[in-house]
Design a protein around this motif. Structure first.
Motif, PDB file in Angstrom:
ATOM      1  N   THR A  55       0.834  -1.192   0.000  1.00 36.02           N
ATOM      2  CA  THR A  55       0.000   0.000   0.000  1.00 36.02           C
ATOM      3  C   THR A  55       0.861   1.230   0.000  1.00 36.02           C
ATOM      4  OG1 THR A  55      -0.624  -0.918   2.132  1.00 36.02           O
ATOM      5  CG2 THR A  55      -2.215   0.441   0.996  1.00 36.02           C
ATOM      6  N   ASP A  56       2.075   1.097   0.507  1.00 35.78           N
ATOM      7  CA  ASP A  56       2.829   2.327   0.702  1.00 35.78           C
ATOM      8  C   ASP A  56       3.986   2.399  -0.261  1.00 35.78           C
ATOM      9  OD1 ASP A  56       4.256   4.458   2.959  1.00 35.78           O
ATOM     10  OD2 ASP A  56       2.162   4.472   2.493  1.00 35.78           O
ATOM     11  N   THR A  57       3.874   3.363  -1.107  1.00 35.79           N
ATOM     12  CA  THR A  57       4.813   3.622  -2.191  1.00 35.79           C
ATOM     13  C   THR A  57       4.930   5.133  -2.243  1.00 35.79           C
ATOM     14  OG1 THR A  57       4.162   1.588  -3.321  1.00 35.79           O
ATOM     15  CG2 THR A  57       5.023   3.315  -4.725  1.00 35.79           C
ATOM     16  N   SER A  58       5.715   5.680  -3.163  1.00 38.52           N
ATOM     17  CA  SER A  58       5.779   7.125  -3.293  1.00 38.52           C
ATOM     18  C   SER A  58       5.850   7.482  -4.761  1.00 38.52           C
ATOM     19  CB  SER A  58       7.010   7.680  -2.564  1.00 38.52           C
ATOM     20  OG  SER A  58       6.885   9.069  -2.334  1.00 38.52           O
ATOM     21  N   HIS A  59       5.211   8.601  -5.128  1.00 36.38           N
ATOM     22  CA  HIS A  59       5.267   9.078  -6.508  1.00 36.38           C
ATOM     23  C   HIS A  59       5.553  10.567  -6.514  1.00 36.38           C
ATOM     24  CE1 HIS A  59       4.431   9.520 -10.791  1.00 36.38           C
ATOM     25  NE2 HIS A  59       3.943  10.699 -10.436  1.00 36.38           N
ATOM     26  N   PHE A  60       6.348  11.004  -7.499  1.00 36.57           N
ATOM     27  CA  PHE A  60       6.520  12.441  -7.703  1.00 36.57           C
ATOM     28  C   PHE A  60       6.496  12.756  -9.191  1.00 36.57           C
ATOM     29  CE2 PHE A  60      10.822  10.680  -7.270  1.00 36.57           C
ATOM     30  CZ  PHE A  60      11.506  11.233  -8.348  1.00 36.57           C
ATOM     31  N   SER A  61       6.113  13.995  -9.498  1.00 34.66           N
ATOM     32  CA  SER A  61       5.958  14.457 -10.880  1.00 34.66           C
ATOM     33  C   SER A  61       6.736  15.746 -11.070  1.00 34.66           C
ATOM     34  CB  SER A  61       4.478  14.699 -11.192  1.00 34.66           C
ATOM     35  OG  SER A  61       3.714  13.505 -11.072  1.00 34.66           O
ATOM     36  N   ILE A  62       7.417  15.860 -12.227  1.00 33.47           N
ATOM     37  CA  ILE A  62       8.271  17.022 -12.497  1.00 33.47           C
ATOM     38  C   ILE A  62       8.089  17.498 -13.934  1.00 33.47           C
ATOM     39  CG2 ILE A  62      10.650  17.869 -12.632  1.00 33.47           C
ATOM     40  CD1 ILE A  62      11.467  15.794 -10.578  1.00 33.47           C
ATOM     41  N   ILE A  63       7.977  18.801 -14.109  1.00 29.01           N
ATOM     42  CA  ILE A  63       8.151  19.471 -15.397  1.00 29.01           C
ATOM     43  C   ILE A  63       9.196  20.558 -15.167  1.00 29.01           C
ATOM     44  CG2 ILE A  63       7.084  20.844 -17.221  1.00 29.01           C
ATOM     45  CD1 ILE A  63       4.387  19.644 -16.435  1.00 29.01           C
ATOM     46  N   ASP A  64      10.261  20.567 -15.973  1.00 24.03           N
ATOM     47  CA  ASP A  64      11.261  21.611 -15.754  1.00 24.03           C
ATOM     48  C   ASP A  64      11.046  22.785 -16.710  1.00 24.03           C
ATOM     49  OD1 ASP A  64      12.467  21.007 -18.210  1.00 24.03           O
ATOM     50  OD2 ASP A  64      14.228  20.024 -17.332  1.00 24.03           O
ATOM     51  N   ALA A  65      11.898  23.790 -16.618  1.00 20.68           N
ATOM     52  CA  ALA A  65      11.703  25.029 -17.373  1.00 20.68           C
ATOM     53  C   ALA A  65      11.805  24.829 -18.877  1.00 20.68           C
ATOM     54  CB  ALA A  65      12.734  26.068 -16.921  1.00 20.68           C
ATOM     55  N   ASP A  66      12.459  23.761 -19.310  1.00 25.47           N
ATOM     56  CA  ASP A  66      12.572  23.473 -20.739  1.00 25.47           C
ATOM     57  C   ASP A  66      11.445  22.579 -21.255  1.00 25.47           C
ATOM     58  OD1 ASP A  66      14.920  24.948 -21.244  1.00 25.47           O
ATOM     59  OD2 ASP A  66      16.132  23.336 -20.370  1.00 25.47           O
ATOM     60  N   GLY A  67      10.646  22.023 -20.339  1.00 21.41           N
ATOM     61  CA  GLY A  67       9.574  21.121 -20.750  1.00 21.41           C
ATOM     62  C   GLY A  67       9.924  19.656 -20.661  1.00 21.41           C
ATOM     63  N   ASN A  68      11.088  19.313 -20.076  1.00 12.19           N
ATOM     64  CA  ASN A  68      11.394  17.903 -19.812  1.00 12.19           C
ATOM     65  C   ASN A  68      10.432  17.378 -18.755  1.00 12.19           C
ATOM     66  OD1 ASN A  68      13.869  17.588 -21.450  1.00 12.19           O
ATOM     67  ND2 ASN A  68      14.712  19.090 -20.011  1.00 12.19           N
ATOM     68  N   LEU A  69      10.080  16.103 -18.859  1.00  9.20           N
ATOM     69  CA  LEU A  69       9.100  15.505 -17.954  1.00  9.20           C
ATOM     70  C   LEU A  69       9.687  14.311 -17.223  1.00  9.20           C
ATOM     71  CD1 LEU A  69       6.030  15.269 -20.419  1.00  9.20           C
ATOM     72  CD2 LEU A  69       6.779  17.260 -19.088  1.00  9.20           C
ATOM     73  N   ALA A  70       9.304  14.149 -15.969  1.00  7.30           N
ATOM     74  CA  ALA A  70       9.666  12.958 -15.193  1.00  7.30           C
ATOM     75  C   ALA A  70       8.493  12.568 -14.307  1.00  7.30           C
ATOM     76  CB  ALA A  70      10.905  13.215 -14.340  1.00  7.30           C
ATOM     77  N   ALA A  71       8.073  11.322 -14.431  1.00  8.38           N
ATOM     78  CA  ALA A  71       7.060  10.747 -13.543  1.00  8.38           C
ATOM     79  C   ALA A  71       7.694   9.524 -12.911  1.00  8.38           C
ATOM     80  CB  ALA A  71       5.796  10.363 -14.312  1.00  8.38           C
ATOM     81  N   VAL A  72       7.863   9.543 -11.608  1.00  5.14           N
ATOM     82  CA  VAL A  72       8.631   8.494 -10.933  1.00  5.14           C
ATOM     83  C   VAL A  72       7.816   7.904  -9.795  1.00  5.14           C
ATOM     84  CG1 VAL A  72      10.762   7.935  -9.703  1.00  5.14           C
ATOM     85  CG2 VAL A  72      10.775   9.686 -11.510  1.00  5.14           C
ATOM     86  N   THR A  73       7.658   6.590  -9.834  1.00  5.86           N
ATOM     87  CA  THR A  73       6.995   5.879  -8.749  1.00  5.86           C
ATOM     88  C   THR A  73       7.991   4.883  -8.179  1.00  5.86           C
ATOM     89  OG1 THR A  73       4.939   6.029 -10.027  1.00  5.86           O
ATOM     90  CG2 THR A  73       4.908   4.651  -8.050  1.00  5.86           C
ATOM     91  N   GLN A  74       8.198   4.919  -6.869  1.00  3.11           N
ATOM     92  CA  GLN A  74       9.201   4.071  -6.231  1.00  3.11           C
ATOM     93  C   GLN A  74       8.641   3.500  -4.939  1.00  3.11           C
ATOM     94  OE1 GLN A  74      12.144   7.298  -6.094  1.00  3.11           O
ATOM     95  NE2 GLN A  74      11.928   7.382  -3.861  1.00  3.11           N
ATOM     96  N   THR A  75       9.191   2.352  -4.524  1.00  2.00           N
ATOM     97  CA  THR A  75       8.540   1.654  -3.421  1.00  2.00           C
ATOM     98  C   THR A  75       9.486   0.696  -2.705  1.00  2.00           C
ATOM     99  OG1 THR A  75       6.593   0.290  -2.870  1.00  2.00           O
ATOM    100  CG2 THR A  75       7.762  -0.255  -4.898  1.00  2.00           C
ATOM    101  N   VAL A  76       9.121   0.380  -1.462  1.00  2.00           N
ATOM    102  CA  VAL A  76       9.692  -0.768  -0.752  1.00  2.00           C
ATOM    103  C   VAL A  76       8.596  -1.788  -0.476  1.00  2.00           C
ATOM    104  CG1 VAL A  76      11.669   0.402   0.286  1.00  2.00           C
ATOM    105  CG2 VAL A  76       9.457   0.453   1.457  1.00  2.00           C
ATOM    106  N   ASN A  77       7.430  -1.585  -1.131  1.00  2.00           N
ATOM    107  CA  ASN A  77       6.235  -2.410  -1.037  1.00  2.00           C
ATOM    108  C   ASN A  77       5.419  -2.027   0.200  1.00  2.00           C
ATOM    109  OD1 ASN A  77       4.444  -4.224  -2.200  1.00  2.00           O
ATOM    110  ND2 ASN A  77       5.276  -5.977  -1.089  1.00  2.00           N
TER     111      ASN A  77
END
Length: 557
Positions: A365-387
């Motif tokens: 149930t416990d994981t973490s996600h973060f979302s990023i758009i930088d000033a140039d328009g690069n994108l990162a969507a990252v989901t990470q977990t220890v379960n």
């Protein structure tokens, strides 16, 4: 080299909707589960880093401040889009099963699955992929040396921080398991007691571990003295890791799944995530309806029926693409979705037992996600977990991080659901080197005029949360709004609509039950969504961090 999965692109290949060189937001947006992690990302951007450097910084900082959710003892998926050439890739840092893995290790004397062995202790831990991902992303996509991107996390670990109420709550839930392990107990239970609000957690061992990675790259974790320390500690705690398991671990670059929904490209996670395929199935089914014209009950009914069918296929077909041949193109085809749509009665629920073709149920149930758009328009969507919260509740002394309990994401025994109630077949059986199936669903939705970066933790409910977030975004909700919307979920088995309190009115629940649905409402809140979007025309960036959390923060600057 990118590992290419079969996929179906439902948009014309020329319609990439990429921002041209002149179109850039000029500012950045980061939404993560902890304010210190969000600030770490901006600290690195201020030093000239890009979205990918920021992703390394946020990921590492979350490893420090959210040990219940993720960390370098776990793994995850980094979905990236580079604006300079339009490259889209998923860096697969999923954990792998140790070479000495044997499903019988997880059974009791009666041959039944021993849940304690699959979720607590070193036997439950797969080989971590997160450290390798930090190194790989920094070296292949970032602009800064790793030591700069990891510096904020190292500083936070050394100086300490006060764990928030959410972290302390999960410590309480996992206290008994943590107390059984000397390393975990020493780190998280000062004086053998649960800490209270205001406690400052300093973790010099984790700071040292991150410093070795910053200095030596993969060798600072997967080889030499650090690897020997891990192997010795894991074996002492009942696990089966070997030096070869660590030395041979590698991240995989995988081509994302791409589909079209309402004139937008949806770029999402391929296997070993089940999320992208299930999301594609659901969106393809729902594309055949004008949801905006439906009342809430009928709209919910159709969404639930799409969920039911996608999760059935998850249980039947999906696994590690390096070991299992999967009908990805067929499952993500609009023709297949049309057939599934034809099986949906507009007024009646389809009992899961009536869906064809699936074997008897054989089966974070416990994981973490973060979302990023930088000033140039690069994108990162990252989901990470220890379960599960605090993973296996095991810390090898001197390392400063919890081991994952990702082995529970495999189908360890026929007929035995995992901790999230998910079932699966041989495609997701544990075998040496295999990566367990995941529900993590980092996703981009890219149109000519706007872009969304979205994802969430939530175990088996991740996929349906991302679906509901995307649908709400198309309905006009901002990230700050839809991350807080009430949620509902169906995963094929058990045959129940799970719903948060107040997700449905009494009349809506009665109407759904009249259609044949079983509704379990009033459940505790779930998930911790973090999303950002970009209006290409106005260059406005917006972010939202789920109010179900405590310390999450979305910033634009």
């Amino acid at each position: 080299m990118i590992v290419r999965s079969p996929l179906v692109i439902l948009a014309l290949s020329c319609l990439t909707f990429a921002a041209d060189a002149a179109e850039r937001p000029g500012k950045a947006a980061i939404a993560s589960a902890h304010v210190l992690a969000t600030e770490a990302g901006f600290e690195v951007l201020a030093q000239g880093g890009n979205a990918f450097d920021a992703a390394v910084a946020v990921s590492a900082a979350l490893s420090v401040v959210e040990p219940q959710s993720s960390g370098i003892g776990g793994g995850g998926f980094f979905l990236l889009r580079r604006v300079s050439d339009g490259k889209e890739v998923m860096v697969d840092a999923r954990e792998t099963a140790p070479a000495q893995t044997d499903p019988k290790q997880f059974l009791d004397t009666k041959g039944e699955l021993d849940r304690d062995k699959s979720v607590n202790g070193a036997l439950a831990a797969g080989i971590p992929g997160q450290p390798a991902a930090l190194v790989f992303v920094a070296e292949n996509y970032g602009k800064l040396p790793l030591k700069k991107s990891l510096a904020p996390a190292i500083r936070i670990a050394r100086e300490g921080f006060a764990p928030d109420a959410r972290s302390l709550m999960f410590l309480g839930l996992r206290k008994d398991a943590i107390a059984r392990d000397p390393g975990a107990s020493a780190l998280f239970l000062p004086g053998g007691q649960l800490p209270t609000a205001g406690w400052v957690l300093k973790n010099p061992d984790l700071a040292s571990t991150l410093e070795r990675i910053a200095r030596d790259g993969n060798k600072g974790f997967y080889e030499g003295e650090p690897a020997q320390r891990l192997v010795d500690g894991v074996k002492k705690a009942g696990g089966t890791w070997t030096l070869e398991d660590l030395k041979t671990y590698t991240v995989k670059e995988r081509e994302p799944l791409v589909l079209q929904y309402r004139g937008h490209r949806v770029v999402t996670a391929p296997p070993p995530s089940s999320g992208g395929i299930a999301l594609a199935e659901m969106l393809n089914i729902l594309q055949g309806y004008d949801l905006a014209k439906l009342d809430r009950v009928h709209r919910t009914h159709l969404i639930v029926e799409s969920m039911r069918r996608a999760y059935r296929d998850r249980a039947e077909y999906l696994g590690d693409p390096d070991f299992v041949k999967m009908p990805v193109a067929e499952l993500t085809s609009p023709l297949y979705a049309a057939g599934l749509r034809a099986s949906i009665h507009p007024e009646k629920a389809t009992p899961s037992a009536n869906l064809p073709g699936f074997m008897a149920p054989v089966q974070g149930t416990d994981t973490s996600h973060f979302s990023i758009i930088d000033a140039d328009g690069n994108l990162a969507a990252v989901t990470q977990t220890v379960n599960l919260p605090f993973g296996a509740a095991t810390v090898v002394p001197g390392t400063g991080f919890v081991l994952n309990n990702q082995m529970d994401d495999f189908a360890l025994k026929a007929g035995a659901p995992n901790a999230y109630g998910l079932v699966g077949g041989d495609a997701n059986a544990p075998k040496p080197g295999r990566r367990p199936l995941s529900s993590m669903t980092p996703t981009f939705v890219i149109g000519k005029d706007r872009t969304l970066v979205i994802g969430t933790p939530g175990g088996s409910r991740i996929i349906t949360m991302v679906l509901e977030g995307i649908l709400a975004w198309f309905d006009g909700d901002s990230p700050a709004t839809f991350v807080g919307n009430k949620r509902f979920h169906h995963q094929y088995l058990p045959d129940v609509i799970s719903a948060e309190a107040e997700a449905f009115s009494k009349d809506e629940r009665k109407a759904l039950e009249g259609m044949g649905h079983v509704v379990s409402d009033g459940e505790r809140p779930w998930g911790y969504m973090n999303a950002v979007d970009w209006n290409h025309g106005t260059n406005e960036l917006r972010g939202g961090s789920d109010p179900r959390g405590v310390s999450g923060k979305a910033l634009v600057k």
